[in-house]
Design an enzyme around this catalytic site. Structure first.
Site, mmCIF file in Angstrom:
data_model
loop_
_atom_site.group_PDB
_atom_site.id
_atom_site.type_symbol
_atom_site.label_atom_id
_atom_site.label_comp_id
_atom_site.label_asym_id
_atom_site.label_seq_id
_atom_site.Cartn_x
_atom_site.Cartn_y
_atom_site.Cartn_z
ATOM 1 N N GLN A 42 5.386 4.386 15.950
ATOM 2 C CA GLN A 42 4.896 5.725 15.622
ATOM 3 C C GLN A 42 3.465 5.594 15.086
ATOM 4 O O GLN A 42 3.224 4.855 14.125
ATOM 5 C CB GLN A 42 5.790 6.373 14.554
ATOM 6 C CG GLN A 42 5.314 7.751 14.129
ATOM 7 C CD GLN A 42 5.997 8.265 12.855
ATOM 8 O OE1 GLN A 42 5.348 8.784 11.960
ATOM 9 N NE2 GLN A 42 7.324 8.100 12.767
ATOM 10 N N ARG A 44 0.800 6.967 12.937
ATOM 11 C CA ARG A 44 0.731 7.913 11.819
ATOM 12 C C ARG A 44 -0.620 7.758 11.140
ATOM 13 O O ARG A 44 -0.940 6.707 10.585
ATOM 14 C CB ARG A 44 1.849 7.629 10.827
ATOM 15 C CG ARG A 44 1.882 8.555 9.619
ATOM 16 C CD ARG A 44 3.132 8.244 8.781
ATOM 17 N NE ARG A 44 3.311 9.164 7.675
ATOM 18 C CZ ARG A 44 2.798 8.986 6.464
ATOM 19 N NH1 ARG A 44 2.048 7.923 6.200
ATOM 20 N NH2 ARG A 44 3.036 9.873 5.510
ATOM 21 N N ASN A 74 2.884 10.936 14.954
ATOM 22 C CA ASN A 74 3.321 11.653 13.759
ATOM 23 C C ASN A 74 2.684 13.039 13.737
ATOM 24 O O ASN A 74 1.456 13.174 13.749
ATOM 25 C CB ASN A 74 2.921 10.856 12.517
ATOM 26 C CG ASN A 74 3.413 11.510 11.241
ATOM 27 O OD1 ASN A 74 2.823 12.475 10.758
ATOM 28 N ND2 ASN A 74 4.504 11.005 10.707
ATOM 29 N N SER A 113 12.205 13.936 10.177
ATOM 30 C CA SER A 113 12.482 13.331 8.866
ATOM 31 C C SER A 113 13.503 14.173 8.129
ATOM 32 O O SER A 113 13.388 15.398 8.103
ATOM 33 C CB SER A 113 11.218 13.304 7.992
ATOM 34 O OG SER A 113 10.214 12.554 8.595
ATOM 35 N N LYS A 142 3.687 6.170 0.721
ATOM 36 C CA LYS A 142 3.778 7.628 0.757
ATOM 37 C C LYS A 142 4.226 8.079 -0.624
ATOM 38 O O LYS A 142 5.393 7.954 -0.977
ATOM 39 C CB LYS A 142 4.782 8.063 1.825
ATOM 40 C CG LYS A 142 4.792 9.563 2.030
ATOM 41 C CD LYS A 142 5.707 9.985 3.158
ATOM 42 C CE LYS A 142 5.516 11.473 3.389
ATOM 43 N NZ LYS A 142 6.739 12.147 3.733
#
Ligand code: 3NM
Ligand code: MG
Length: 522
Positions: A42, A44, A74, A113, A142
């Site tokens: 992914q 991101r 993402n 998510s 994050k």
């Protein structure tokens, strides 16, 4: 790449921040990770300009395609569309799933998510292709994560979905690294729900050697994410294995090891005769105080929980200590494990108390052991029905999951009997299709299989336990087939003496090096 073919085992999410890339090119880092075996990527990047995002995503897609790995973007459906990659991943605050689906079409892979069961259910109903469940642990990658779930929280989401019969591939994310990857998988899974893989950012993107770290993670995941298909015993057990099987049986024949049975009242006589038939020397002793002396005689112990009482528990634990102390094998048969709370608690006490070499049971029993000994299991409502039920409720994939997961948890060998039997040491799982329906029509056949296995492991402590156990299982089940076909066998009653005859006969053939009967193995 088709959606069904996506492998979520090791899912890499990128990070372009300078403290992670440290001057390296993101494409080089991703390619190294792909070389290490990453199965899904992914892209991101929450900060770059759109033109830059498209440029990097296009270059990444050129690379991921060479590795036949999907590239998802993402949040930015526009970037995914511009590049023509396989799909996107959306968070709860990103573009809505239904909008992403409308823009990208039915074939795109779209992940969502989720940090609660409600979000997971909404994503499932909205047609998400997989879930990213998190955050498992707090992570500097994050810092605005809302819920820290821990493996228990991930487990609640997975279990909730399974309870609703909603099946969707799931990975979890947040703070996963090489030290916690295995426990996250095993602690968040149950008998009929589990993670398909893990998603990671910093442990790979920030690594000096992303290829090596990715490879190391895959090796850790191998045993806890067993392959969907068991190997048919005889596909891997070739001619050379025939010889290993005969040799394992011959070792029993040649050394007459002690098979110490702490077993239930119903099967005492049958078990003793089966021990003799396979070439072992039986002793039926339920007195734990004798175990220390018996353990010194070089045999193996069968702990059969068939008649569990406070007294027998004390004896089981004393015997387990004695055999562990003498470094001799122990076969545990959790008879009727799920039937009562006494048995559920007994099996936990036994497994906590010492090392068990082989756990053998039917589907209900093994499933109960799996659920009861999971560290984060909080309720066992569904276990009760299963424990007393010896009919099959799990799919093949689920059975493999359970035996391999349990064998990994206890670092031993687990046998789940049934129409097809599964034997696993966590790394390899074998399916064995031999046996005869008469075995299910006579009491105690499961228990005496435990006795057979004890004889095998007693005489083969240096061998590979999984093969030793398979040798015992094949001897047992092929003897049953051969006996059932005899003209003098009319039903379950006449079957028993013929079965004991055939166990003795096939054992002697194997001891002479004649393993022709093994051709029947399936
Ligand atoms: N999403 P690391 S946690 C991108 O909880 C992302 O949804 C999360 O990074 C979520 O593997 C996360 O470095 C970052 O801990 C995970
Ligand atoms: Mg996210």
């Amino acid at each position: 790449m088709k959606k069904q073919d996506v492998d979520y085992t090791l899912y890499l999410v990128t990070d372009s921040r300078p403290e992670i890339l440290r001057g390296r090119n993101i494409c080089d880092v991703v390619e190294a990770a792909l070389k290490g075996g990453v199965t899904c990527v992914q892209f991101r990047d929450k900060t770059s300009d759109t033109g830059e995002l498209i440029r990097i995503a296009r270059e990444l897609h050129g690379i991921t395609r060479r590795y036949n790995v999907p590239l998802l973007i993402n949040d930015r459906v526009d970037v995914a569309l511009a590049v023509g990659c396989e799909g996107c991943h959306v968070g709860q605050d990103d573009i809505k799933l239904e909008d992403a689906r409308r823009l990208l079409g039915p074939d795109a892979i779209i992940g969502v998510s989720a940090s609660t069961l409600e979000q997971a259910v909404e994503a499932y109903k909205g047609g998400a292709d997989y879930l990213g469940i998190g955050a498992v642990y707090a992570t500097p990658t994050k810092t605005n994560t809302k819920n820290i779930l821990g493996p228990e929280g991930v487990r609640r989401v997975l279990k909730g979905l399974a309870g609703l019969r909603y099946s969707i591939p799931s990975v979890c994310i947040g703070g996963i690294n090489t030290t916690n990857a295995q426990s996250v998988i095993t602690e968040s899974g149950g008998a009929n729900f589990w993670l398909n893989g893990i998603a990671v950012v910093s442990v790979i993107m920030g690594a000096d050697d992303p290829e090596q770290v990715a490879n190391g993670l895959l090796e850790l995941l191998g045993p806890v994410l067993p392959s969907k298909h068991a190997t048919g015993a005889m596909k891997t057990l070739s001619t050379e294995s025939d010889l290993r099987i005969s040799n394992a049986i011959k070792a029993v024949h040649d050394t007459t090891p002690l098979s110490h049975n702490m077993t239930n009242l119903v099967v005492q006589n049958f078990a003793a005769n089966v021990a003799l038939a396979v070439g072992a020397s039986p002793i039926m002793s339920n007195n734990g105080e004798e175990a220390a002396d018996l353990a010194k005689l070089g045999g193996a112990l069968v702990l059969n929980m068939g008649t569990v009482t406070p007294d027998s528990m004390r004896n089981y634990l004393a015997a387990l200590e004695a055999y562990n102390g003498a470094e001799r094998p122990v076969v545990f048969d959790p008879v009727g494990a799920g039937a009562t709370s006494v048995r559920r608690s007994a099996l936990k006490t036994i497994l906590d108390h010492g090392y068990i070499t082989v756990i053998k049971g039917n589907e209900g029993e093994i499933t109960t052991v799996y659920n009861e000994t999971s560290k984060s299991e909080t309720t066992s409502q569904s276990v009760q029905q299963r424990g007393v039920d010896s009919t099959s409720v799990l799919s093949e994939e689920e059975k493999i999951r359970v035996v391999a997961g349990l064998a990994t948890r206890f670092q031993n060998v687990v046998v789940m009997t049934g129409k097809t039997d599964y034997v696993s040491d966590g790394k390899s799982t074998y399916a064995i299709g031999n046996g005869h329906e008469y075995l299910g029509m006579v009491t105690g056949t499961g228990c005496v299989l435990g006795t057979t296995i004890s004889a095998m492991v007693a005489a083969n402590t240096k061998g590979d336990t999984v093969h030793t156990v398979i040798a015992g299982l094949l001897l047992f089940e092929i003897a049953a087939e051969v006996a059932a076909e005899r003209p003098d066998v009319q039903g379950p009653g006449t079957f028993v003496p013929a079965f004991i005859d055939e166990l003795a006969r096939l054992r002697k053939l194997a001891a002479k090096g004649d393993s022709g009967w093994l051709e029947r193995a399936e």
